[in-house]
Design an enzyme around this catalytic site. Structure first.
Site, PDB file in Angstrom:
ATOM      1  N   SER A  98       0.833  -1.197   0.000  1.00 14.63           N
ATOM      2  CA  SER A  98       0.000   0.000   0.000  1.00 14.63           C
ATOM      3  C   SER A  98       0.874   1.254   0.000  1.00 14.63           C
ATOM      4  CB  SER A  98      -0.947  -0.035   1.196  1.00 14.63           C
ATOM      5  OG  SER A  98      -1.962   0.925   1.064  1.00 14.63           O
ATOM      6  N   ASP A 218      -9.576  -4.986  -4.914  1.00 15.30           N
ATOM      7  CA  ASP A 218      -9.021  -3.934  -4.057  1.00 15.30           C
ATOM      8  C   ASP A 218      -9.842  -2.656  -4.212  1.00 15.30           C
ATOM      9  OD1 ASP A 218      -7.468  -2.069  -2.690  1.00 15.30           O
ATOM     10  OD2 ASP A 218      -5.568  -2.816  -3.486  1.00 15.30           O
ATOM     11  N   HIS A 248      -7.427  -5.689  -0.551  1.00 19.43           N
ATOM     12  CA  HIS A 248      -6.254  -4.790  -0.551  1.00 19.43           C
ATOM     13  C   HIS A 248      -5.049  -5.379   0.176  1.00 19.43           C
ATOM     14  CE1 HIS A 248      -3.921  -1.128  -0.529  1.00 19.43           C
ATOM     15  NE2 HIS A 248      -3.880  -1.136   0.795  1.00 19.43           N
TER      16      HIS A 248
END
Length: 304
Positions: A98, A218, A248
């Protein structure tokens, strides 16, 4: 400013070094512990750092005043470990999930030839439209950032619900005092938006070998931009895997079965890179030794 660092070491000589870059609001020693243990058991020395304002490090929780300063902190810690005598011949990999993926890309930009490879899990190359406020709100909040940078007033959905598929992991994140769950602070949101836009514009500058993994479902970072990164990067060695149905957080938050698939792909890629890299190093050392010759007086001379 005190920054918390941690490490996981294998029981034998490490195959290589891996440096973890955690996501926004997360930390290394608890949330990424499973990642560290898995990779150490696979034979790698794993090192992590909690960014300023994150985890066990100093600073206002969830506050990123300057993303470049955050990257510099990581760079100084990671390169310092790489430059130790015992690590000088080991391959160096950076791994980020991320926002940590954005950190990885900026570490590479800072020292393009330093790293031997990167593992990117749902990298923040662009904030998904479902999470990002509309342009009018962004403009208004950008002006407020100059006045009240630490205020927590960014209107976003609950990221915990969007990022982690498994309810038990969501509860763990919400219960942890080291994970930030509040609304993003104004300056933090401004920094994340600015960095993601900058990375999206400069995808073609990525030149190191990388493994890029993204969940097909995601809702936090955009899988299509990961696909674009794979297409635009000038790296000659690049792999992209899209996992249909996954969310995610791929390293922690998926089902046990899905997590095994993800780490199997990661360790396979790492082992292939270290086998190739170590073989190349052995050839270079042998070539260097072959170029040396001892004459009749016992002196070592270089054979031109």
């Amino acid at each position: 400013m005190k920054l918390f660092t941690c490490r996981w070491l294998p029981s034998s000589e490490p195959k290589g070094l891996i440096f973890l870059c955690h996501g926004y609001g997360m930390e290394c020693s608890i949330f990424m512990k499973d990642t560290g243990i898995r990779l150490a058991k696979a034979g790698y020395a794993v090192h992590g750092i909690d960014y300023e304002g994150h985890g066990k490090s100093s600073g206002l929780q969830g506050y990123i005043k300057d993303f470049d300063a955050l990257v510099t902190d990581c760079s100084e810690h990671f390169t310092g470990i790489c430059e130790r005598k015992e690590n000088s011949k080991k391959l160096r990999f950076i791994m980020g999930e991320s926002m940590g993926g954005a950190v990885v890309l900026l570490l590479h930009r800072k020292k393009p030839a330093f790293w031997d490879g990167a593992i990117l899990l749902a990298p923040m190359c662009k904030i998904a439209d479902d999470v990002k406020p509309n342009q009018f709100v962004i403009s208004a909040l950008t002006k407020l950032t100059r006045i009240i940078p630490t205020w927590k007033i960014i209107p976003t959905p609950d990221i915990v619900d969007l990022a982690f598929r498994e309810p038990a992991v969501r509860k763990e994140v919400r219960d942890s005092p080291y994970c930030y769950k509040g609304r993003p602070r104004l300056q933090t949101a401004y920094q994340l938006l600015t960095i993601s836009l900058d990375i999206e514009k400069r995808l073609q500058e990525v030149s190191l070998p990388f493994l890029l993994l993204h969940g097909g479902d995601d809702k936090v970072t955009d899988p299509s931009v990961s696909k674009l990164l794979h297409e635009k990067a000038i790296s000659s060695d690049k792999t992209f895997k899209l996992y249909p149905g996954m969310w995610h957080s791929l390293s922690r938050g998926e089902t046990a079965e899905n997590t095994e698939i993800v780490f199997s792909d990661i360790t396979k890629w790492l082992d292939e890179k270290t086998a190739t890299g170590n073989a190349k190093l052995e050839r270079e050392l042998k070539s260097g030794n072959d170029a040396l010759h001892t004459d009749s007086s016992g002196k070592t001379i270089l054979v031109e």
